[in-house]
Enzyme design. Structure first.
Site, PDB file in Angstrom:
ATOM      1  N   GLY A 151       0.853  -1.186   0.000  1.00 43.77           N
ATOM      2  CA  GLY A 151       0.000   0.000   0.000  1.00 43.77           C
ATOM      3  C   GLY A 151       0.882   1.226   0.000  1.00 43.77           C
ATOM      4  O   GLY A 151       2.105   1.127   0.172  1.00 43.77           O
ATOM      5  N   LYS A 152       0.320   2.368  -0.219  1.00 46.20           N
ATOM      6  CA  LYS A 152       1.080   3.613  -0.122  1.00 46.20           C
ATOM      7  C   LYS A 152       0.100   4.754   0.009  1.00 46.20           C
ATOM      8  O   LYS A 152      -1.042   4.665  -0.470  1.00 46.20           O
ATOM      9  CB  LYS A 152       1.921   3.818  -1.384  1.00 46.20           C
ATOM     10  CG  LYS A 152       3.106   4.748  -1.185  1.00 46.20           C
ATOM     11  CD  LYS A 152       4.294   4.011  -0.603  1.00 46.20           C
ATOM     12  CE  LYS A 152       5.477   4.921  -0.361  1.00 46.20           C
ATOM     13  NZ  LYS A 152       6.677   4.153  -0.028  1.00 46.20           N
ATOM     14  N   GLY A 153       0.538   5.835   0.659  1.00 46.57           N
ATOM     15  CA  GLY A 153      -0.335   6.989   0.808  1.00 46.57           C
ATOM     16  C   GLY A 153       0.446   8.263   0.627  1.00 46.57           C
ATOM     17  O   GLY A 153       1.683   8.252   0.546  1.00 46.57           O
TER      18      GLY A 153
END
Ligand code: NAD
Length: 420
Positions: A105-107
């Site tokens: 995931g990444k934000g």
């Protein structure tokens, strides 16, 4: 002008190449070209002067096939959905190569954090944390620091999450300070991992690390720790380092303990002077006379011009995505060995995993224990990639992707996403 690629398309094309190299049918990995979930949120912040500013925030969950999604939060003015998608997909592959039980995931938030006061940064972080709370959690998606975010930001994040959820869910983020459940060894982990795989690749090539000249671009967290460990523990000669202000070169090796102390204080190398040390540009650093080049700053630093002219025989990608697609092909044609980012800089996420394990079991390890376990994980991943490269005669980049692909597809089949 080199073409600028959409980073997610770039990821998909590497995936296709790796799959085709190991004769994997398209159907087996099609799922990995589609992030599971993409969230875009408004992040309203009352600024110190009373003005309301609304920033854009993102969280992308690329894959939870192998476990909870895992990946950092980036604060940067250039953050956009395509970049976050690509970074989240790289995390899926990094965790699979390192063989830790996470997906990717990444934000991020589109913001230049240098323009915010500390209080504004705290309000921004708490609003962002609240905005993505519905989709994160210790067993759903576990964020961490990335560019321009740090342990303080993780501490604010976990506090907001705990307040909203009414409990102690410290495993919801990693890269926290020790006070809120961080792990010993986490600040050094990425640079330590880089040093471990650098030494391992030198050994594979029959090169004594003590006779090796290394140049490192970037003296931030990753670059400065890599420099410290490679020179102090492994005995290599660091002949060049740089940061945003420029670089330094010394044929006989730089005084890394002094430069490390400067990096800790965020002092720029342009202010460093010592006998025999030449000031150089970042371009000169990339092209300097060295055996190993370690880009540890930003994306797309090794472009066609640099790839055609650089002198290093080995490149260790400590930064994420430091080599352009065209440059990568040139390096391969020139026989320059490139250890890819998804393997080289996996040390950070490996120790993030250890932090999460410690949080969940409520029992904390010594730094020696953390470092020893990190070494085992990095060497196993390194050996898996070397074996795959030999088996199919692949570049290390494609081999790393192939190792990850096999692990991901095995789970997808077991779960019935695709038929055996
Ligand atoms: P950082 O912000 O601590 O340091 C970045 C360094 O790069 C600084 O020294 C900065 O001055 C330098 N820099 C910036 N622009 C430059 C330029 N144009 N030329 C040369 N140097 C320049 O960042 P970091 O945490 O060390 O991360 C570096 C890279 O490693 C990034 O690509 C990041 O995504 C990647 N990475 C970091 C971690 C981690 O645990 N920190 C883990 C995996 C990957």
């Amino acid at each position: 002008m080199e073409k600028v690629y959409n980073p997610f398309d770039n990821f998909c094309s590497v995936l296709d190449k790796a799959a085709s190299a190991i004769n994997m049918p398209k159907n087996d990995y099609e799922i990995l070209k589609h992030p599971e979930r993409e969230l875009k949120i408004a992040v309203p912040v009352v600024m110190d002067n009373g003005e309301l500013k609304v920033f854009e925030g993102f969280r992308v969950q690329h894959s939870s096939l192998r476990g909870p999604c895992k990946g950092g939060i980036r604060y940067h003015q250039n953050v956009n959905i395509d970049e976050v998608k690509a970074l989240s997909a790289w995390m899926t592959f990094k965790c699979a190569v390192a063989d830790i039980p996470y997906g990717g995931g990444k934000g991020g938030i589109t913001v230049d954090p240098r323009e915010l006061s500390t209080k504004e940064l705290e309000r921004l972080t708490r609003k962002y944390a609240a905005g993505i709370t519905p989709i994160v959690g210790p067993f759903q998606d576990v964020p961490a620091p990335d560019v321009n975010t740090n342990a303080q930001i993780m501490d604010w994040f976990v506090d907001t999450y705990n307040t909203l959820k009414g409990g102690d869910f410290r495993g919801v983020v990693t890269g926290k300070s020790l006070a809120t459940g961080g792990s010993l060894g986490r600040p050094d982990a990425t640079g330590r991992g880089v040093s471990i795989v650098t030494e391992a690749l030198l050994n594979v090539n029959g090169i004594d690390p003590k006779n090796t000249k290394i140049a490192i671009q970037g003296m931030g967290n990753v670059g400065s720790v890599s420099a410290r460990i490679l020179s102090g523990e492994i005995g290599a000669k660091i002949v060049a380092v740089s940061d945003v202000s420029g670089g330094l070169y010394c044929e006989d090796g730089l005084d890394i303990p002094a430069l490390y102390q400067m990096a800790l204080k965020r002092e720029l190398v342009e202010n460093y002077n010592a006998p025999g040390v030449k000031h150089i540009t970042n371009k000169e650093l990339l092209l300097c006379d060295c055996d190993v080049l370690i880009p540890a700053a930003l994306e797309n630093q090794i472009n066609v011009e640099i790839a055609e002219n650089l002198k290093a025989k080995i490149i260790i990608e400590a930064a994420n995505g430091p080599t352009t697609v065209e440059a990568d092909a040139i390096l391969e044609a020139r026989g320059i060995q490139v250890l890819p980012d998804i393997l080289s800089n996996a040390g950070g996420v490996v120790v993030s995993y250890f932090e999460w394990c410690q949080n969940i079991q409520g029992y904390y390890w010594s730094e020696e224990e953390v470092n020893a376990k990190l070494k085992v994980k990095m060497i196993n991943a390194f050996n898996d990639v070397i074996d795959m490269a030999k088996k199919y005669n692949l570049s290390y980049r494609l081999a790393a992707y192939a190792v990850a692909l096999n692990r991901l597809v095995t789970v997808a089949k077991a779960k019935g996403y695709i038929f055996n």
